[in-house]
Design a protein around this motif. Structure first.
Motif, PDB file in Angstrom:
ATOM      1  N   GLN A  23      59.230  34.661 -16.333  1.00 48.68           N
ATOM      2  CA  GLN A  23      59.039  36.111 -16.390  1.00 48.68           C
ATOM      3  C   GLN A  23      59.396  36.665 -17.770  1.00 48.68           C
ATOM      4  N   TYR A  24      60.422  36.109 -18.396  1.00 47.10           N
ATOM      5  CA  TYR A  24      60.810  36.564 -19.728  1.00 47.10           C
ATOM      6  C   TYR A  24      59.674  36.312 -20.718  1.00 47.10           C
ATOM      7  N   ALA A  25      59.075  35.127 -20.644  1.00 48.06           N
ATOM      8  CA  ALA A  25      57.983  34.801 -21.560  1.00 48.06           C
ATOM      9  C   ALA A  25      56.738  35.637 -21.262  1.00 48.06           C
TER      10      ALA A  25
ATOM     11  N   LYS B 191      68.385  29.817 -26.610  1.00 54.66           N
ATOM     12  CA  LYS B 191      67.621  29.731 -27.859  1.00 54.66           C
ATOM     13  C   LYS B 191      66.446  30.701 -27.843  1.00 54.66           C
ATOM     14  N   ILE B 192      65.762  30.794 -26.709  1.00 53.16           N
ATOM     15  CA  ILE B 192      64.596  31.677 -26.612  1.00 53.16           C
ATOM     16  C   ILE B 192      65.000  33.127 -26.878  1.00 53.16           C
TER      17      ILE B 192
ATOM     18  N   GLN C 100      48.497  29.463 -20.036  1.00 50.56           N
ATOM     19  CA  GLN C 100      47.901  28.389 -20.830  1.00 50.56           C
ATOM     20  C   GLN C 100      48.710  28.110 -22.098  1.00 50.56           C
ATOM     21  N   ASP C 101      49.171  29.173 -22.757  1.00 44.95           N
ATOM     22  CA  ASP C 101      49.955  28.996 -23.985  1.00 44.95           C
ATOM     23  C   ASP C 101      51.358  28.481 -23.690  1.00 44.95           C
ATOM     24  N   LEU C 102      51.909  28.843 -22.528  1.00 48.37           N
ATOM     25  CA  LEU C 102      53.227  28.325 -22.150  1.00 48.37           C
ATOM     26  C   LEU C 102      53.182  26.806 -21.984  1.00 48.37           C
ATOM     27  N   VAL C 103      52.072  26.322 -21.423  1.00 49.81           N
ATOM     28  CA  VAL C 103      51.918  24.874 -21.246  1.00 49.81           C
ATOM     29  C   VAL C 103      51.693  24.205 -22.597  1.00 49.81           C
ATOM     30  N   LYS C 104      50.792  24.775 -23.387  1.00 51.28           N
ATOM     31  CA  LYS C 104      50.415  24.172 -24.672  1.00 51.28           C
ATOM     32  C   LYS C 104      51.588  24.091 -25.637  1.00 51.28           C
ATOM     33  N   THR C 105      52.441  25.097 -25.633  1.00 47.82           N
ATOM     34  CA  THR C 105      53.558  25.140 -26.589  1.00 47.82           C
ATOM     35  C   THR C 105      54.831  24.487 -26.051  1.00 47.82           C
ATOM     36  N   ARG C 106      54.788  23.986 -24.811  1.00 49.37           N
ATOM     37  CA  ARG C 106      55.955  23.338 -24.189  1.00 49.37           C
ATOM     38  C   ARG C 106      57.161  24.277 -24.160  1.00 49.37           C
ATOM     39  N   TYR C 107      56.877  25.498 -23.792  1.00 49.72           N
ATOM     40  CA  TYR C 107      57.899  26.547 -23.769  1.00 49.72           C
ATOM     41  C   TYR C 107      59.093  26.182 -22.898  1.00 49.72           C
ATOM     42  N   PHE C 108      58.869  25.510 -21.772  1.00 45.06           N
ATOM     43  CA  PHE C 108      59.936  25.275 -20.811  1.00 45.06           C
ATOM     44  C   PHE C 108      60.955  24.227 -21.259  1.00 45.06           C
ATOM     45  N   GLN C 109      60.703  23.574 -22.387  1.00 44.73           N
ATOM     46  CA  GLN C 109      61.686  22.592 -22.839  1.00 44.73           C
ATOM     47  C   GLN C 109      62.838  23.242 -23.595  1.00 44.73           C
TER      48      GLN C 109
ATOM     49  N   PRO D 271      54.316  36.866 -34.102  1.00 46.63           N
ATOM     50  CA  PRO D 271      54.256  35.464 -34.547  1.00 46.63           C
ATOM     51  C   PRO D 271      53.982  34.540 -33.366  1.00 46.63           C
ATOM     52  N   SER D 272      53.445  33.380 -33.652  1.00 46.57           N
ATOM     53  CA  SER D 272      53.115  32.429 -32.599  1.00 46.57           C
ATOM     54  C   SER D 272      54.388  31.842 -31.988  1.00 46.57           C
ATOM     55  N   VAL D 273      54.239  31.326 -30.779  1.00 43.06           N
ATOM     56  CA  VAL D 273      55.385  30.711 -30.104  1.00 43.06           C
ATOM     57  C   VAL D 273      55.906  29.528 -30.910  1.00 43.06           C
ATOM     58  N   ASN D 274      54.991  28.758 -31.476  1.00 45.94           N
ATOM     59  CA  ASN D 274      55.402  27.590 -32.259  1.00 45.94           C
ATOM     60  C   ASN D 274      56.258  27.987 -33.454  1.00 45.94           C
ATOM     61  N   SER D 275      55.897  29.071 -34.124  1.00 42.73           N
ATOM     62  CA  SER D 275      56.658  29.488 -35.310  1.00 42.73           C
ATOM     63  C   SER D 275      57.999  30.109 -34.935  1.00 42.73           C
ATOM     64  N   VAL D 276      58.148  30.467 -33.644  1.00 37.71           N
ATOM     65  CA  VAL D 276      59.417  31.034 -33.191  1.00 37.71           C
ATOM     66  C   VAL D 276      60.344  29.958 -32.635  1.00 37.71           C
ATOM     67  N   LEU D 277      59.787  29.025 -31.846  1.00 38.66           N
ATOM     68  CA  LEU D 277      60.629  28.086 -31.111  1.00 38.66           C
ATOM     69  C   LEU D 277      60.527  26.636 -31.577  1.00 38.66           C
ATOM     70  N   ARG D 278      59.371  26.224 -32.022  1.00 42.06           N
ATOM     71  CA  ARG D 278      59.165  24.794 -32.294  1.00 42.06           C
ATOM     72  C   ARG D 278      59.468  24.392 -33.730  1.00 42.06           C
ATOM     73  N   VAL D 279      60.229  25.171 -34.427  1.00 41.27           N
ATOM     74  CA  VAL D 279      60.582  24.853 -35.819  1.00 41.27           C
ATOM     75  C   VAL D 279      62.105  24.847 -35.950  1.00 41.27           C
ATOM     76  N   PRO D 280      62.643  24.116 -36.934  1.00 38.89           N
ATOM     77  CA  PRO D 280      64.092  24.151 -37.171  1.00 38.89           C
ATOM     78  C   PRO D 280      64.548  25.558 -37.527  1.00 38.89           C
ATOM     79  N   GLU D 281      65.824  25.821 -37.354  1.00 37.26           N
ATOM     80  CA  GLU D 281      66.350  27.165 -37.601  1.00 37.26           C
ATOM     81  C   GLU D 281      66.133  27.613 -39.041  1.00 37.26           C
ATOM     82  N   THR D 282      66.290  26.686 -39.986  1.00 39.66           N
ATOM     83  CA  THR D 282      66.104  27.067 -41.391  1.00 39.66           C
ATOM     84  C   THR D 282      64.676  27.541 -41.651  1.00 39.66           C
ATOM     85  N   GLU D 283      63.698  26.841 -41.057  1.00 44.33           N
ATOM     86  CA  GLU D 283      62.301  27.238 -41.236  1.00 44.33           C
ATOM     87  C   GLU D 283      62.006  28.546 -40.504  1.00 44.33           C
TER      88      GLU D 283
END
Length: 338
Positions: free
Chosen positions: A227-229, A252-253, A238-247, A280-292
């Motif tokens: 629900q938050y996402a 962190k989210i 579809q994007d939640l599955v593609k970006t592996r949001y649930f991992q 911004p895209s989910v990948n640029s928010v969650l799937r990158v290291p904190e520094t990036e």
């Protein structure tokens, strides 16, 4: 792997199974078809030969195969009693190295060799290779305590969810508790994903495969994460599955999303799904290291982000304590008026 599977099937053919004598489990017929050459040899009652043990070079031929090894009386568990050396030979013939095999036998000294063989063969029938089998049992020795019926039911349940072969290799590595989880708990999580989050059956299978730790979530916590996402961040199924949001953890989210909100770089979509800025895209928010994330997405410093994290923790604590605090304040004000 093919030779190992043939040996696994030979083990299953020789070990008595629960139910009527000679009954075949419903999930084995497809796997029991041997190659043509093997089929002709089995038709004449020949077993798959095993490497002889030390000091048995001149032993009779029957003692070198599983059939010869399993002539002992069945144990109380309904399985043929085996000596450790005999179990070692059978497991090595399934494709395990001798080092891995001895390590398997030493995981739980209280487990009978035939029980260990049953568990190993069931895991291989699910599609696991020898090395993952060894690692899974080392990480979760409780699997060795499962009965034949329990393990078969769990295997059947996983197949019904579309989890087998390569899918299971990854899941077993990330979440070895998978095999000892209650089927009711797994069904409750799958129900949340299908009925409450409206994912398709194929999407659920992909979520379980790509984010196996989702199985360790509480059903209500999993629904809240969705629900938050969906409502706060505006991310569709579809994007939640593609970006592996649930991992990703909820901590962190929220840290990264709310930080971007406070900076004016992320907006919650309106009822029509529109925003005044480009989020911004989910990948640029969650799937990158904190520094990036800080340098390219938030355009901020680590010091600012650390201060924000502490403030967010304080805000959440105040929200939890809010009702009781407000009641105390009102009570004290009433006393002053009196």
């Amino acid at each position: 792997m093919a030779a190992g599977c043939r040996q696994v099937l030979q083990w299953h053919r020789l070990v008595p199974l629960p139910g009527p004598r000679g009954a075949t489990p419903p999930h084995l017929p497809r796997l029991q078809r041997p190659p043509r050459a093997a089929a002709s040899s089995q038709a004449h009652g020949q077993g798959v030969p095993l490497p002889p043990c030390k000091g048995q070079a001149g032993a009779p031929a029957p003692s070198r195969g599983p059939a010869g090894l399993l002539q002992a009386e069945p144990s109380s568990g309904g399985q043929r009693a085996l000596e450790p050396d005999q179990a070692l030979r059978l497991v090595v013939d399934m494709g395990f190295s001798e080092t891995h095999t001895r390590r398997l036998l030493g995981i739980d000294p209280g487990i009978r060799p035939e029980q260990m063989l049953m568990v190993v063969s069931e895991l291989m029938l699910l599609g696991l290779e020898p090395d993952p089998v060894c690692k899974v049992l080392q990480k979760n020795p409780r699997i060795l305590r499962l009965t034949d019926k329990q393990l078969k039911n769990r295997a059947k349940h996983l197949r019904q969810l579309g989890l087998g072969g390569g899918n299971l290799q990854h899941m077993a590595h990330c979440c070895p508790d998978l095999f000892t989880m209650s089927p009711k708990h797994i069904d409750a999580l799958v129900s949340v994903l299908k009925d409450r989050c409206l994912f398709t059956g194929q999407q659920v299978t992909e979520i379980l495969h790509s984010c196996p730790r989702v199985l360790q979530e509480d059903p209500s916590a999993l629904e809240y994460k969705f629900q938050y996402a969906y409502f706060r961040m505006g991310i569709k199924q579809q994007d939640l599955v593609k970006t592996r949001y649930f991992q990703y953890s909820m901590t962190k989210i929220k840290q990264r999303h709310i930080f971007l909100e406070r900076l004016g770089l992320y907006q919650t979509p309106d009822k029509k799904g529109q925003t005044q800025i480009c989020n911004p895209s989910v990948n640029s928010v969650l799937r990158v290291p904190e520094t990036e994330f800080l340098a390219k997405t938030a355009h901020s410093t680590s010091e600012e982000f650390e201060v924000f994290k502490k403030l967010l923790v304080r805000e959440e604590l105040e929200e939890k304590e809010g009702p009781s605090t407000s009641e105390e304040d009102s009570d004290s004000s009433d006393d002053e008026e009196d």
